[in-house]
Design an enzyme around this catalytic site. Structure first.
Site, PDB file in Angstrom:
ATOM      1  N   ARG A 264       0.806  -1.221   0.000  1.00  9.37           N
ATOM      2  CA  ARG A 264       0.000   0.000   0.000  1.00  9.37           C
ATOM      3  C   ARG A 264       0.846   1.281   0.000  1.00  9.37           C
ATOM      4  NH1 ARG A 264      -5.042  -0.096   2.444  1.00  9.37           N
ATOM      5  NH2 ARG A 264      -4.268  -1.869   3.638  1.00  9.37           N
ATOM      6  N   ARG A 300     -12.994  -1.501  -1.653  1.00 10.94           N
ATOM      7  CA  ARG A 300     -12.535  -1.155  -0.297  1.00 10.94           C
ATOM      8  C   ARG A 300     -13.606  -0.484   0.577  1.00 10.94           C
ATOM      9  NH1 ARG A 300      -8.933   1.538   1.305  1.00 10.94           N
ATOM     10  NH2 ARG A 300      -8.078   0.025   2.749  1.00 10.94           N
ATOM     11  N   CYS A 330     -25.985  -4.100  -8.211  1.00 18.12           N
ATOM     12  CA  CYS A 330     -27.212  -4.385  -7.467  1.00 18.12           C
ATOM     13  C   CYS A 330     -26.943  -4.875  -6.059  1.00 18.12           C
ATOM     14  CB  CYS A 330     -28.055  -5.379  -8.240  1.00 18.12           C
ATOM     15  SG  CYS A 330     -28.466  -4.711  -9.836  1.00 18.12           S
TER      16      CYS A 330
HETATM   17  N1  LLP Z   1       3.222  -9.095   3.260  1.00 19.13           N
HETATM   18  C1  LLP Z   1       2.240  -9.964   3.543  1.00 19.13           C
HETATM   19  C2  LLP Z   1       2.591 -11.305   4.022  1.00 19.13           C
HETATM   20  C3  LLP Z   1       0.891  -9.567   3.416  1.00 19.13           C
HETATM   21  O1  LLP Z   1      -0.072 -10.421   3.728  1.00 19.13           O
HETATM   22  C4  LLP Z   1       0.581  -8.251   2.966  1.00 19.13           C
HETATM   23  C5  LLP Z   1      -0.802  -7.811   2.801  1.00 19.13           C
HETATM   24  C6  LLP Z   1       1.661  -7.391   2.642  1.00 19.13           C
HETATM   25  C7  LLP Z   1       2.966  -7.846   2.813  1.00 19.13           C
HETATM   26  C8  LLP Z   1       1.443  -6.003   2.150  1.00 19.13           C
HETATM   27  O2  LLP Z   1       0.791  -5.227   3.081  1.00 19.13           O
HETATM   28  P1  LLP Z   1       0.647  -3.629   2.876  1.00 19.13           P
HETATM   29  O3  LLP Z   1       2.035  -3.041   2.942  1.00 19.13           O
HETATM   30  O4  LLP Z   1       0.035  -3.403   1.566  1.00 19.13           O
HETATM   31  O5  LLP Z   1      -0.199  -3.209   3.993  1.00 19.13           O
HETATM   32  N2  LLP Z   1      -7.135  -5.573   0.822  1.00 19.13           N
HETATM   33  C9  LLP Z   1      -6.787  -4.880   2.043  1.00 19.13           C
HETATM   34  C10 LLP Z   1      -5.354  -5.134   2.440  1.00 19.13           C
HETATM   35  C11 LLP Z   1      -5.004  -6.601   2.539  1.00 19.13           C
HETATM   36  C12 LLP Z   1      -3.570  -6.837   2.922  1.00 19.13           C
HETATM   37  C13 LLP Z   1      -3.188  -8.249   2.752  1.00 19.13           C
HETATM   38  N3  LLP Z   1      -1.812  -8.536   3.015  1.00 19.13           N
HETATM   39  C14 LLP Z   1      -7.098  -3.404   1.860  1.00 19.13           C
HETATM   40  O6  LLP Z   1      -7.556  -2.996   0.799  1.00 19.13           O
HETATM   41  O7  LLP Z   1      -6.933  -2.619   2.799  1.00 19.13           O
END
Ligand code: LLP
Length: 403
Positions: A264, A300, A330
């Protein structure tokens, strides 16, 4: 963005390459002086063009499926040496693919997975370098769906049991323990839980060293959050610097290579979803702005009650109105904003839904048989189409018509 919407149609994802590379540079600056590798978490936005961009800067990749591995390999076969493979449910087919590609490290999440990995490595006569993903039992303040570091979550191996699992694994000739990994969740805005998790990992690394297991790398996972609300200021360089400081302090100078898996933080704020207003309608006291983008394009808000700022591309005169911005799908849950005060919007207007570069397109679907949006990458003054809009033929193609 106006002209891009006219040229490529809506809904449209637009990303800024400069913003993504700028964020990568911030990581490099914050971790300067520490042996580290940024392994971009592909799931956040798995567009080939974005992977190419990051690969060009020497970034590694955090993957969670054979499909993501194939994406990375299609960008560069050499990138395999910078790939970490996470995920609670790797199949043997995925393991084989990763062993053949000779990836950097498997982040293993259970003793059973380790047994299967040893079997596959033996079959291929290849050594499997692995880290155990430990569950540090640290609470991270975030949405419950994206919090992962508590004992009650499905992720990782209980940190208390990890030492025994490493000792057992060390007896296999096909497994090489090289690291410890941890990931406590996503959209975490305070540095404190990262420091706490790292402290627990550091203790384990020291114990493993006394057991004769030489840990070379610590994978700190991803999870660094951003600020989605415009009313709060967000200084990304400060954030990542705080994050780096919290982790290096608790790592306590153990000589390891730090692997980082941001998703992110690198891509969210580089992207917007541009949509056109189809209708403005009133139901009772409520005003609904219906856009041509829906929850299938950006889920989201529906899934995590996530806030995304919405800005009209054209500022009309006249006061603000409190509206719901919704999609055509829908489902009552198909909304981008509820009871939001926005400048006046009219049929045909364009809006940008901000900070949609992470978990936007990658979480999109074809629900309601809606073709997914096109994607454009802006680099300097150049805007390039990096994924064409899907067609109905793309959607129907795999299906069997029994008629
Ligand atoms: N590493 C692992 C093992 C992970 O499971 C994840 C995210 C990341 C790295 C990356 O995380 P970030 O830096 O992006 O926070 N769909 C959700 C977020 C799901 C995150 C899943 N794992 C949302 O839209 O907020």
């Amino acid at each position: 963005m106006d002209s891009l919407a006219r040229k490529f149609g809506t809904p449209l994802y637009v990303y800024s390459a400069d913003e993504i590379l700028g964020r990568l540079d911030m990581f490099a600056a914050a971790f300067k002086g520490i042996d580290h590798l940024v392994c971009y978490s592909v799931k956040a936005n798995s567009s080939l063009a974005i992977l190419q961009l990051l690969n060009g800067r020497g970034a590694g990749f955090d993957i969670v499926s054979g499909g993501e591995l194939q994406r990375v390999l299609s960008v560069s076969r050499e990138a395999a040496e910078r790939v970490v493979f996470s995920g609670v449910g790797k199949t043997y087919v995925e393991m084989d693919l990763a062993l053949d590609a000779d990836i950097l490290i498997f982040n293993v999440e259970s003793a059973a997975e380790l047994t299967l990995l040893a079997e596959r490595a033996k079959k291929k006569r290849r050594l499997a370098r692995f880290a155990l993903r430990v569950n540090p039992d640290v609470f991270a303040e975030t949405h419950p769906y994206i919090s992962t570091g508590l004992r009650e979550h499905k992720f990782g191996i209980d940190i208390g049991a990890a030492r025994r699992v490493y000792r057992e694994a060390a007896t296999s000739r096909w497994l090489t323990p090289v690291g410890v990994s941890v990931h406590i969740g996503s959209q975490i805005r305070s540095a404190e839980p990262f420091g706490a998790a790292m402290g627990r990992v550091a203790k384990l690394v020291r114990e493993l060293r006394t057991d004769g297991i030489q840990i070379e790398s610590v994978d700190a996972g991803g999870g660094l959050g951003i600020e989605y609300r415009a009313e709060y200021s967000f200084r990304p360089l400060e954030k990542v610097t705080e994050y780096a400081a919290a982790m290096t302090a608790t790592l306590g100078g153990i000589p390891v290579r730090l692997l980082l898996e941001p998703g992110r933080f690198l891509v969210a704020q580089s992207g917007a979803l541009v949509a056109r207003v189809l209708y403005v309608k009133k139901n009772g006291k409520k005003t609904f702005v219906v856009t041509d983008a829906g929850m299938n394009d950006l889920i989201r808000p529906s899934l995590y009650q996530a806030h995304h700022e919405i800005v009209p591309l054209l500022r009309r005169t006249g006061g603000k109105r409190v509206v719901d911005v919704v999609g055509p799908v829908c489902e009552t849950g198909d909304f981008f904003a509820r009871d939001r005060e926005l400048p006046r919007l009219e049929q045909g207007d364009l809006v940008a839904i901000l900070d949609a570069g992470a978990y936007g397109m990658s979480l999109s679907s074809n629900y309601n048989t809606r073709p997914r949006p096109a994607e454009v990458l802006v680099e300097g003054r150049k805007a390039r189409l990096i994924r064409r809009r899907e067609t109905i033929q793309d959607l129907l193609g795999p299906e069997v018509n029994l008629g």
